[in-house]
Write a protein that holds these residues in place. Structure first.
Motif, short mmCIF file in Angstrom:
data_model
loop_
_atom_site.label_atom_id
_atom_site.label_comp_id
_atom_site.label_asym_id
_atom_site.label_seq_id
_atom_site.Cartn_x
_atom_site.Cartn_y
_atom_site.Cartn_z
N PHE A 181 0.80 -1.23 -0.19
CA PHE A 181 -0.21 -0.04 -0.02
C PHE A 181 0.90 1.30 0.11
O PHE A 181 0.46 2.34 -0.52
CB PHE A 181 -0.95 -0.16 1.10
CG PHE A 181 -0.32 0.45 2.57
CD1 PHE A 181 0.20 -0.57 3.36
CD2 PHE A 181 -0.42 1.46 3.13
CE1 PHE A 181 0.64 -0.50 4.53
CE2 PHE A 181 0.30 1.67 4.44
CZ PHE A 181 0.93 0.79 4.96
N TYR A 233 0.47 3.30 -5.14
CA TYR A 233 -0.09 4.40 -5.42
C TYR A 233 0.73 5.59 -5.59
O TYR A 233 0.13 6.72 -5.96
CB TYR A 233 -1.18 4.69 -4.50
CG TYR A 233 -2.23 3.81 -4.67
CD1 TYR A 233 -3.39 3.49 -5.64
CD2 TYR A 233 -2.18 2.75 -3.29
CE1 TYR A 233 -4.37 2.54 -5.51
CE2 TYR A 233 -3.17 1.50 -3.67
CZ TYR A 233 -4.17 1.50 -4.47
OH TYR A 233 -5.09 0.69 -4.68
N ALA A 279 2.64 7.42 -13.16
CA ALA A 279 2.73 7.83 -12.05
C ALA A 279 4.03 7.28 -11.38
O ALA A 279 4.35 7.45 -10.18
CB ALA A 279 1.43 7.12 -10.97
N GLY A 280 4.72 6.37 -12.07
CA GLY A 280 5.86 5.88 -11.66
C GLY A 280 5.83 4.68 -10.72
O GLY A 280 6.79 4.32 -10.19
N VAL A 281 4.41 4.11 -10.85
CA VAL A 281 4.37 2.86 -9.99
C VAL A 281 4.96 1.66 -10.62
O VAL A 281 5.51 0.76 -10.13
CB VAL A 281 2.99 2.65 -9.72
CG1 VAL A 281 2.65 1.43 -8.96
CG2 VAL A 281 2.45 3.86 -8.89
N TYR A 282 4.71 1.51 -11.91
CA TYR A 282 5.40 0.72 -12.73
C TYR A 282 6.62 1.16 -13.61
O TYR A 282 6.68 2.22 -14.01
CB TYR A 282 4.34 0.00 -13.78
CG TYR A 282 3.17 -0.83 -13.34
CD1 TYR A 282 3.22 -1.08 -11.94
CD2 TYR A 282 2.26 -1.19 -14.38
CE1 TYR A 282 1.94 -1.88 -11.96
CE2 TYR A 282 1.32 -2.23 -13.86
CZ TYR A 282 1.24 -2.25 -12.67
OH TYR A 282 0.10 -2.97 -12.29
N SER A 325 5.78 15.56 -7.35
CA SER A 325 5.45 14.22 -6.54
C SER A 325 4.06 13.60 -7.31
O SER A 325 3.26 14.43 -7.79
CB SER A 325 5.02 14.53 -5.36
OG SER A 325 4.10 15.48 -4.88
N THR A 326 3.82 12.56 -7.27
CA THR A 326 2.71 11.98 -7.91
C THR A 326 1.84 11.25 -6.95
O THR A 326 2.46 10.55 -5.87
CB THR A 326 3.01 11.02 -9.20
OG1 THR A 326 3.64 9.64 -8.39
CG2 THR A 326 3.89 11.58 -9.99
N LEU A 344 -1.57 8.39 -7.26
CA LEU A 344 -2.68 7.79 -7.96
C LEU A 344 -3.75 7.48 -7.09
O LEU A 344 -3.77 6.91 -6.07
CB LEU A 344 -2.06 6.36 -8.58
CG LEU A 344 -2.38 5.21 -9.06
CD1 LEU A 344 -3.35 5.65 -10.50
CD2 LEU A 344 -1.74 4.07 -9.54
N ASN A 395 -7.55 5.58 -6.97
CA ASN A 395 -8.72 4.78 -7.32
C ASN A 395 -9.29 4.47 -6.06
O ASN A 395 -9.09 5.25 -4.97
CB ASN A 395 -8.40 3.56 -8.33
CG ASN A 395 -7.31 2.69 -8.20
OD1 ASN A 395 -6.99 2.52 -7.00
ND2 ASN A 395 -6.44 2.38 -8.93
N LEU A 396 -10.06 3.27 -5.95
CA LEU A 396 -10.83 2.86 -4.72
C LEU A 396 -9.71 2.61 -3.68
O LEU A 396 -8.75 1.48 -4.09
CB LEU A 396 -11.64 1.77 -4.99
CG LEU A 396 -12.69 2.19 -6.06
CD1 LEU A 396 -13.62 1.19 -6.17
CD2 LEU A 396 -13.76 3.34 -5.45
N GLY A 397 -9.36 3.45 -2.66
CA GLY A 397 -8.54 3.02 -1.70
C GLY A 397 -7.13 3.64 -2.03
O GLY A 397 -6.34 2.53 -2.56
N GLY A 437 -3.56 3.93 -1.58
CA GLY A 437 -2.33 3.74 -0.66
C GLY A 437 -2.56 3.53 1.04
O GLY A 437 -2.03 4.14 1.41
N MET A 438 -3.66 2.68 1.34
CA MET A 438 -4.06 2.83 2.66
C MET A 438 -4.22 1.26 3.20
O MET A 438 -4.19 0.34 2.20
CB MET A 438 -5.18 3.28 3.08
CG MET A 438 -5.51 5.07 2.64
SD MET A 438 -7.10 5.64 3.17
CE MET A 438 -8.11 5.13 2.34
N SER A 439 -3.49 1.34 4.22
CA SER A 439 -3.44 -0.18 4.95
C SER A 439 -4.59 -0.51 5.64
O SER A 439 -5.09 0.36 6.73
CB SER A 439 -2.13 -0.15 5.84
OG SER A 439 -2.01 -1.46 6.66
N VAL A 441 3.54 10.26 3.01
CA VAL A 441 4.18 9.55 1.61
C VAL A 441 4.03 10.83 0.54
O VAL A 441 5.03 10.78 -0.32
CB VAL A 441 3.41 8.22 1.33
CG1 VAL A 441 3.67 8.08 0.01
CG2 VAL A 441 3.77 7.23 2.42
#
Lengths: 265, 197
Positions: free
Chosen positions: A97, A101, B29-32, B44-45, B47, B49-51, B53-55, B70
């Motif tokens: 997580f 993102y 976004a630099g994730v891939y 800074s980017t 991304l 969508n639903l949820g 980057g939350m744990s 972050v």
């Protein structure tokens, strides 16, 4: 490549704050979620010591002087190493997580987890000092050389970070690494003088302490904490060299394989 | 494909399911990482969508701090906007509840609030108007119509032509992993509608 990593690391002012925040949350998650809480972190080494003490001192009659303290310092270093390596094999999965993102630097995830383990180690070290200074009958008491534990801990931290990076990045392409490392750590545990005499170890496996970095660190930790001696510098340099070499390999893997973590895991 | 997005621009991304919109967004976004070619990102980017980057193991409070950090905020800066985030998400009574006990709408609201209050320079919004109940959606639209969007670079993925038409000055249309068209929003929408027939 490394300059790029280092540059990325130090530029940006909220990095240290973030590392500490993540470490605190990690520590809380580990210890405050259960009924025993932080008490378990304190109880765990005592239980381990008790088991090995009964087996090796009472049953097998090894007769090592100050055996409880001897085990104590060895086990807390070993447990830190174990938690920071085997315990982090799936870190890129469990902390997905954080980088899924955003373009966050993944190295921070490792450092914060190891910092959280360091808090645990620090508590254990205080317990050890209390035990050794005040309870252990054959203790030589506080000694200036005790401070050498700081660079020795730094050594085990870098070593663990390197191995953690290697294992968790291999995990992206080969999940079996978790089981392989489990067997390998059992091997390392029994081939480190944690539970038996150093002389027995040296007679049976001459120079092996140079092949096993964690053994060297434990041997030196006992010198500085319990025997009022300086560390064996040859071992000390060797173990730092191991740690930096593994860290380098780990960083290369993080760059090569870790970049694909969001896609593959 | 070759694509340039300028600072402060809001660009729409259209295409049918599975055409590669989300993959493109993750690359941008630099994730891939890219297999070939390059992506040059300045800022800074984030991304969304639903949820975002939350744990699910963490509480709403912890997630706000982690996500905010972050995104590059200092703890003090997060302290300052914390109450705003919670009240915008309408989660006042659940600050110290782990989000695994939240409904999906509540999680999405929290994510959206963090994005709105702490957002990055470049925001990638993947179907965010599908978030929350009618009342919250209304709020989300209001945010978009306020000054929030100004000064930010936004890449908007949506199947709602109204949304794209309203907020994007340019749009891109994708088909089977290829970037077919970049330019006039109306033209991109036409291409997309034809593709759907």
């Amino acid at each position: 490549m490394f300059l790029q990593i280092l540059n990325n690391w130090f530029v940006g002012s909220n990095k240290l704050e973030r590392l500490w925040l993540l470490a605190k949350i990690e520590f809380k998650l580990r210890y405050y979620e259960n009924k025993l809480g932080l008490f378990w972190a304190l109880l765990k080494p005592i239980m381990d010591i008790l088991i090995y003490f009964i087996v090796f001192q009472v049953v097998l009659k090894q007769d090592i002087p100050a055996f409880a303290s001897w085990l104590f310092i060895g086990l807390i270093l070993w447990n830190f190493f174990l938690e920071s390596t085997g315990g982090t094999v799936q870190i890129l999965n469990s902390k997905k997580f954080l980088y899924e993102y955003s373009n966050m630097n993944k190295l921070e995830i490792y450092v914060s987890t190891l910092l959280s383990n360091s808090i645990g180690f620090f508590f254990n070290l205080i317990m050890f000092l209390g035990f050794y200074y005040f309870i252990e009958p054959s203790s030589i008491g506080p000694h200036l050389y005790n401070l050498w534990i700081i660079p020795l801990f730094l050594n085990v931290f870098i070593l663990s970070l390197g191995i953690s990076l290697i294992l968790s990045n291999i995990y992206i392409v080969a999940k079996d690494i978790a089981q392989v490392w489990q067997v390998f750590t059992a091997f390392l545990f029994f081939l480190s003088p944690i539970i038996y005499r150093l002389t027995t170890f040296k007679e049976s496996l001459p120079s092996f302490e140079f092949a096993n970095p964690i053994a060297g660190i434990i041997i030196n930790a006992r010198f500085v904490m319990m025997e009022g001696k300086l560390p064996n510098f040859e071992l000390f340099i060797f173990d730092f060299a191991y740690a930096f070499f593994l860290l380098l390999v780990g960083l290369i893997l993080l760059n090569k394989l870790g970049a694909k973590a969001a896609e593959k895991l | 494909m070759s694509l340039e997005i300028k600072k402060g621009e809001c660009i729409g991304l259209l295409g049918r399911n599975g055409c590669g919109k989300s993959t493109l967004v993750k690359l941008l976004a630099g994730v891939y990482p890219t297999d070939t070619g390059y992506v040059n990102i300045q800022g800074s980017t984030m991304l969304m969508n639903l949820g975002v980057g939350m744990s699910h193991e963490l509480t709403a409070r912890e997630n706000v701090y982690v996500s905010g950090s972050v995104l590059g905020l200092k703890i003090k800066e997060i302290d300052a906007i914390f109450d705003e985030i919670i009240s915008f998400a309408e989660l006042e009574g659940f600050v110290d509840t782990k989000i695994k006990f939240f409904s999906s709408g509540m999680v999405a609201r929290l994510g959206f609030s963090i994005a709105v209050k702490a957002g990055a320079d470049i925001m990638f919004l993947d179907e965010i108007f599908a978030v929350g109940d009618a009342k919250f959606q209304e709020k989300a639209v209001k945010v978009f119509e306020s000054s929030w969007i100004q000064g930010r670079t936004v890449v908007l993925v949506s199947h709602s032509m109204d949304v794209i038409r309203k907020y994007c000055n340019r749009a891109a249309f994708m088909k089977k992993g290829e970037l077919v068209f970049v330019g006039e929003t109306e033209q991109a929408i036409d291409l997309y509608m034809k593709d759907n027939k």
